[in-house]
Design a protein around this motif. Structure first.
Motif, PDB file in Angstrom:
ATOM      1  N   LYS A  40       0.851  -1.306  -0.089  1.00 13.71           N
ATOM      2  CA  LYS A  40       0.047  -0.093  -0.075  1.00 13.71           C
ATOM      3  C   LYS A  40       0.715   1.256  -0.091  1.00 13.71           C
ATOM      4  CE  LYS A  40      -3.433  -0.123   2.794  1.00 13.71           C
ATOM      5  NZ  LYS A  40      -4.282  -0.234   4.145  1.00 13.71           N
ATOM      6  N   GLU A  41       1.896   1.342   0.821  1.00  5.45           N
ATOM      7  CA  GLU A  41       2.678   2.590   0.971  1.00  5.45           C
ATOM      8  C   GLU A  41       3.460   2.952  -0.210  1.00  5.45           C
ATOM      9  OE1 GLU A  41       4.695   5.663   3.503  1.00  5.45           O
ATOM     10  OE2 GLU A  41       2.774   4.478   3.437  1.00  5.45           O
ATOM     11  N   THR A  99       1.408  -3.125 -12.688  1.00  5.13           N
ATOM     12  CA  THR A  99       0.379  -3.590 -11.805  1.00  5.13           C
ATOM     13  C   THR A  99      -0.224  -2.592 -10.667  1.00  5.13           C
ATOM     14  OG1 THR A  99       1.675  -5.714 -12.021  1.00  5.13           O
ATOM     15  CG2 THR A  99      -0.073  -5.500 -10.207  1.00  5.13           C
ATOM     16  N   SER A 100       0.583  -2.035 -10.334  1.00  9.15           N
ATOM     17  CA  SER A 100       0.119  -0.881  -9.285  1.00  9.15           C
ATOM     18  C   SER A 100      -0.705   0.252  -9.795  1.00  9.15           C
ATOM     19  CB  SER A 100       1.518  -0.114  -8.574  1.00  9.15           C
ATOM     20  OG  SER A 100       2.238  -1.132  -7.778  1.00  9.15           O
ATOM     21  N   LEU A 101      -0.246   0.842 -11.196  1.00 10.25           N
ATOM     22  CA  LEU A 101      -1.318   1.575 -11.683  1.00 10.25           C
ATOM     23  C   LEU A 101      -2.449   1.207 -12.205  1.00 10.25           C
ATOM     24  CD1 LEU A 101       1.685   3.317 -13.962  1.00 10.25           C
ATOM     25  CD2 LEU A 101       0.500   4.363 -12.340  1.00 10.25           C
ATOM     26  N   LEU A 102      -2.400  -0.212 -12.544  1.00  4.49           N
ATOM     27  CA  LEU A 102      -3.684  -0.751 -13.222  1.00  4.49           C
ATOM     28  C   LEU A 102      -4.704  -1.112 -11.881  1.00  4.49           C
ATOM     29  CD1 LEU A 102      -4.585  -2.206 -15.831  1.00  4.49           C
ATOM     30  CD2 LEU A 102      -3.720  -4.140 -14.986  1.00  4.49           C
ATOM     31  N   THR A 103      -4.158  -1.686 -11.020  1.00 10.03           N
ATOM     32  CA  THR A 103      -4.883  -2.152  -9.840  1.00 10.03           C
ATOM     33  C   THR A 103      -5.641  -0.801  -9.145  1.00 10.03           C
ATOM     34  OG1 THR A 103      -3.236  -2.550  -8.345  1.00 10.03           O
ATOM     35  CG2 THR A 103      -4.183  -4.409  -9.741  1.00 10.03           C
ATOM     36  N   TYR A 137       0.803  12.601   1.482  1.00  9.91           N
ATOM     37  CA  TYR A 137       0.097  11.549   0.525  1.00  9.91           C
ATOM     38  C   TYR A 137      -0.486  10.355   1.178  1.00  9.91           C
ATOM     39  CZ  TYR A 137       4.157   8.583   1.579  1.00  9.91           C
ATOM     40  OH  TYR A 137       5.052   7.753   2.468  1.00  9.91           O
ATOM     41  N   THR A 138      -0.003  10.345   2.283  1.00  9.50           N
ATOM     42  CA  THR A 138      -0.547   9.259   3.001  1.00  9.50           C
ATOM     43  C   THR A 138      -2.119   9.470   3.650  1.00  9.50           C
ATOM     44  OG1 THR A 138      -0.012  10.009   5.125  1.00  9.50           O
ATOM     45  CG2 THR A 138       1.453   8.635   4.215  1.00  9.50           C
ATOM     46  N   LYS A 139      -2.507  10.687   3.511  1.00  9.27           N
ATOM     47  CA  LYS A 139      -3.665  11.250   3.857  1.00  9.27           C
ATOM     48  C   LYS A 139      -4.781  11.446   2.475  1.00  9.27           C
ATOM     49  CE  LYS A 139      -2.389  13.245   8.281  1.00  9.27           C
ATOM     50  NZ  LYS A 139      -2.246  14.497   8.987  1.00  9.27           N
ATOM     51  N   ARG A 140      -3.803  12.085   1.302  1.00  6.54           N
ATOM     52  CA  ARG A 140      -4.478  12.197   0.137  1.00  6.54           C
ATOM     53  C   ARG A 140      -4.811  11.251  -0.585  1.00  6.54           C
ATOM     54  NH1 ARG A 140      -0.614  15.203  -1.443  1.00  6.54           N
ATOM     55  NH2 ARG A 140      -1.514  17.251  -0.958  1.00  6.54           N
ATOM     56  N   PHE A 141      -4.152  10.091  -0.619  1.00  9.00           N
ATOM     57  CA  PHE A 141      -4.398   8.639  -1.307  1.00  9.00           C
ATOM     58  C   PHE A 141      -4.795   7.800  -0.276  1.00  9.00           C
ATOM     59  CE2 PHE A 141      -1.487  11.028  -4.003  1.00  9.00           C
ATOM     60  CZ  PHE A 141      -2.042  11.169  -5.221  1.00  9.00           C
ATOM     61  N   LEU A 142      -5.951   7.063  -0.572  1.00  2.00           N
ATOM     62  CA  LEU A 142      -6.631   6.328   0.312  1.00  2.00           C
ATOM     63  C   LEU A 142      -7.039   5.191  -0.262  1.00  2.00           C
ATOM     64  CD1 LEU A 142      -8.669   9.245   2.109  1.00  2.00           C
ATOM     65  CD2 LEU A 142      -6.712   8.163   3.085  1.00  2.00           C
ATOM     66  N   PHE A 143      -6.997   4.022   0.468  1.00  6.56           N
ATOM     67  CA  PHE A 143      -7.774   2.795   0.134  1.00  6.56           C
ATOM     68  C   PHE A 143      -9.288   2.972   0.699  1.00  6.56           C
ATOM     69  CE2 PHE A 143      -3.364   1.942  -0.780  1.00  6.56           C
ATOM     70  CZ  PHE A 143      -3.304   1.622  -2.274  1.00  6.56           C
ATOM     71  N   TRP A 144     -10.104   1.852   0.290  1.00  6.62           N
ATOM     72  CA  TRP A 144     -11.397   1.868   0.709  1.00  6.62           C
ATOM     73  C   TRP A 144     -11.517   1.676   2.092  1.00  6.62           C
ATOM     74  CZ3 TRP A 144     -15.625   4.103   0.173  1.00  6.62           C
ATOM     75  CH2 TRP A 144     -16.950   3.722   0.513  1.00  6.62           C
ATOM     76  N   ASP A 145     -10.454   0.687   2.742  1.00  9.90           N
ATOM     77  CA  ASP A 145     -10.511   0.480   4.065  1.00  9.90           C
ATOM     78  C   ASP A 145     -10.124   1.635   5.018  1.00  9.90           C
ATOM     79  OD1 ASP A 145      -7.966   0.320   3.462  1.00  9.90           O
ATOM     80  OD2 ASP A 145      -7.354  -1.406   4.406  1.00  9.90           O
ATOM     81  N   GLU A 146      -9.549   2.597   4.739  1.00 12.67           N
ATOM     82  CA  GLU A 146      -9.063   3.794   5.121  1.00 12.67           C
ATOM     83  C   GLU A 146     -10.497   4.817   5.138  1.00 12.67           C
ATOM     84  OE1 GLU A 146      -4.496   4.508   4.516  1.00 12.67           O
ATOM     85  OE2 GLU A 146      -5.554   4.118   2.619  1.00 12.67           O
TER      86      GLU A 146
END
Length: 201
Positions: A40-41, A99-103, A137-146
């Motif tokens: 994730k990071e 893979t990171s960009l695609l997913t 960036y840790t607050k700007r970019f988030l995954f759904w569980d966040e």
């Protein structure tokens, strides 16, 4: 006899076009490539570089008329298994970033973490900073569980869930497909509040 400039050349391409080409089987990833180590990071750092217009480095593509065994799935996204062409283009370097960009944009599945949704969201209320040790960036970019507060049960995410409902946290795919709509929503919210939005978890 080919010169090095004739054999290797650079070709600038947008991320969206590159991924569209991948999804349409223009590029393949040969099976001899090592497995992706997805974190994730690192994905957030990649998108932070994109956000700040930092160079991402090159992706090395090998063009050949030789058909190799290639991956049928990248990040859980399926690719045609009976693909044939007069010329094949294999990704030799850049599989991790690809893979990171695609997913991040299209979702998918991460090996050894099948229940995790790798779709990435961006919080439009996080202010940009020029600080060298910037960690916004840790607050700007988030995954759904966040973001998901699980219907009020996860209090730490309640405000982010509200911003998501207000369309101030949006998916990267929405930015591609609904850019004008997102821009209008953001401007409207700014005008309604008549203040600069700041992050307050």
């Amino acid at each position: 006899m080919f010169t090095s400039t004739e054999r290797i050349r650079s070709d600038a391409q947008s991320i969206a076009l590159y991924l569209e080409s991948l999804l349409s089987n223009k590029y393949q990833i040969p099976t001899f490539q090592r497995d992706v180590v997805w974190e994730k990071e690192n994905v957030k750092k990649l998108w932070d570089s994109i956000y700040k217009f930092y160079p991402l480095g090159s992706i090395l593509i090998w063009k050949t008329n030789t058909k190799l065994e290639s991956h049928r799935e990248i990040g859980g996204l399926k690719f045609a298994d009976n693909f044939h062409s007069n010329e094949y283009q294999y990704i030799l370097d850049g599989q991790q970033r690809t893979t990171s960009l695609l997913t991040s944009i299209y979702g998918g599945k991460i090996a050894n973490n099948e229940n995790f949704n790798p779709t990435l969201y961006i919080d439009l209320t996080i202010e940009h900073t020029d600080a060298i040790d910037d960690t916004s960036y840790t607050k700007r970019f988030l995954f759904w569980d966040e973001i998901d507060d699980k219907e009020g049960q996860l209090k730490a995410n309640t405000r982010k869930t509200k911003r998501y409902q207000d369309k101030l946290i949006v998916s990267l795919l929405d930015i591609i497909n609904k850019y004008r709509e997102i821009e209008k929503t953001f401007i409207r919210v700014l005008m309604e509040n008549t203040i600069i939005l700041t992050y307050n978890n």
